[in-house]
Design an enzyme around this catalytic site. Sequence first.
Site, PDB file in Angstrom:
ATOM      1  N   GLY A  11       0.837  -1.209   0.000  1.00 36.77           N
ATOM      2  CA  GLY A  11       0.000   0.000   0.000  1.00 36.77           C
ATOM      3  C   GLY A  11       0.867   1.252   0.000  1.00 36.77           C
ATOM      4  N   ARG A  72       1.050  -5.007  -5.592  1.00 36.82           N
ATOM      5  CA  ARG A  72       1.275  -6.272  -4.894  1.00 36.82           C
ATOM      6  C   ARG A  72       1.639  -7.277  -5.973  1.00 36.82           C
ATOM      7  NH1 ARG A  72      -2.845  -3.611  -1.783  1.00 36.82           N
ATOM      8  NH2 ARG A  72      -1.868  -3.083   0.187  1.00 36.82           N
ATOM      9  N   ASP A 103       5.481  -4.904   6.005  1.00 39.71           N
ATOM     10  CA  ASP A 103       6.209  -6.121   6.390  1.00 39.71           C
ATOM     11  C   ASP A 103       6.161  -7.209   5.321  1.00 39.71           C
ATOM     12  OD1 ASP A 103       3.583  -6.642   6.905  1.00 39.71           O
ATOM     13  OD2 ASP A 103       3.847  -7.079   9.049  1.00 39.71           O
ATOM     14  N   THR A 125       4.096   2.730   5.400  1.00 41.41           N
ATOM     15  CA  THR A 125       2.685   2.321   5.481  1.00 41.41           C
ATOM     16  C   THR A 125       1.977   3.264   6.450  1.00 41.41           C
ATOM     17  OG1 THR A 125       1.126   0.676   6.345  1.00 41.41           O
ATOM     18  CG2 THR A 125       3.342   0.538   7.194  1.00 41.41           C
ATOM     19  N   ASP A 127      -0.395   2.524   8.372  1.00 42.73           N
ATOM     20  CA  ASP A 127      -0.961   1.812   9.532  1.00 42.73           C
ATOM     21  C   ASP A 127      -0.070   1.814  10.771  1.00 42.73           C
ATOM     22  OD1 ASP A 127      -3.136   1.256   8.020  1.00 42.73           O
ATOM     23  OD2 ASP A 127      -2.699  -0.868   7.725  1.00 42.73           O
ATOM     24  N   ASP A 129       2.013  -0.339  11.520  1.00 43.26           N
ATOM     25  CA  ASP A 129       1.985  -1.696  12.070  1.00 43.26           C
ATOM     26  C   ASP A 129       3.281  -2.462  11.795  1.00 43.26           C
ATOM     27  OD1 ASP A 129       1.599  -1.899   9.362  1.00 43.26           O
ATOM     28  OD2 ASP A 129       0.004  -3.384   9.467  1.00 43.26           O
ATOM     29  N   ARG A 171      -6.289  -2.490   9.098  1.00 49.19           N
ATOM     30  CA  ARG A 171      -6.936  -3.810   9.016  1.00 49.19           C
ATOM     31  C   ARG A 171      -6.537  -4.679  10.200  1.00 49.19           C
ATOM     32  NH1 ARG A 171      -6.295  -6.276   3.240  1.00 49.19           N
ATOM     33  NH2 ARG A 171      -7.572  -4.514   2.620  1.00 49.19           N
TER      34      ARG A 171
END
Length: 319
Positions: A11, A72, A103, A125, A127, A129, A171
């Site tokens: 992303g 992707r 990741d 990213t 996020d 995360d 997510r």
Amino acid sequence: MKKIGVLTSGGDAPGMNAAIRAVTRTALYKNMEVIGIRRGYNGLINGDVFEMNARSVSSIIQRGGTLLFTARCPEFKEEAGIMKAVETCKRIGIEGLVVIGGDGSYRGAGDLSAHGIPCIGIPGTIDNDITSTDYTIGYDTAMNTVMELVDKLRDTSHSHDRCSVVEVMGRRAGYIAVNTAVACGAANVLCPEKEYDLEAITNKMLATRKLGKQNFIIIVAEGIGHCDEIAKYITEKTGIDARTTILGHVQRGGSPTVRDRVLASQMGNYAVNLLEKGIGNRVVGVRGDKLVDFDIQEALKMQKEFDDDLYQLSDIISI
Ligand code: ADP
Ligand code: F6P
């Protein structure tokens, strides 16, 4: 190393361009050649690459998205895909690679490193995360975007004595949700790291409404989902008109904040410094104010603590 490649994968995130710029210009400063690879690992497999110069990255520091495009690439998860990517690197003379992504992209970078192409991962990213860094590139910008949008929602929500149930990205992680909940004065936040109790939420709403609270913002991380059902439940239980807003991909766009631009520039520079020394199979991160790097496989095994205090705080100060 005399020739390196750079790609963005997974992303996109605001600040990726600033990272590409820093990689390119640091490498040129060190008399290395730089190859831009389009659409993540796809570009390596298909040979969709171009030589970059200082002007290739002019006027991009302020732009969201990624000038290298991103994608992707399931084919890269197979041995045959990796071998094609290795062949492209050998054919073009790419001796090292900077991979900007999440990741999943780190796993790809680890595989390529194991096949003899030293890679450095940079965390990109929204996020946040990625466990091996306190901050990822794009996270700060995305949170500021959410904050601006929720502030607008609050205006109308307040005027109509309503409840706004707002879905934000994440997510698998609630970093955006919890931080923006505090920043926007949300009444509640629902995120994947925590169990939630809708009955307790509606009871709190009724109690605070009695104390004069007029409108309610409920932030829901994407990983929880079901926003429409949550809104319906709230309306049924409280009689307060609850409406859903899904912020969606708008959170991934826009001009990066100062923080993201600086972080991206530092990380891009740091990554090239590692490659210059012949170091690969590492990821760059930030701990406190300090840039750090870790072995990719070690980094992928790390855990990141959920900020329980901040989560509690959002509850305490939203009465
Ligand atoms: P992100 O990097 O944002 O986490 P993805 O998980 O979609 O995004 O991963 C981006 C790309 O990284 C994938 O499309 C694939 O090309 C590569 N990738 C992901 N997982 C692996 C893996 N286990 N091995 C090799 N490559 C991978
Ligand atoms: O960039 C991270 C993220 O925005 C997640 O929060 C979300 O689940 C995912 O990417 C969606 O990406 P896409 O819509 O591109 O598949």
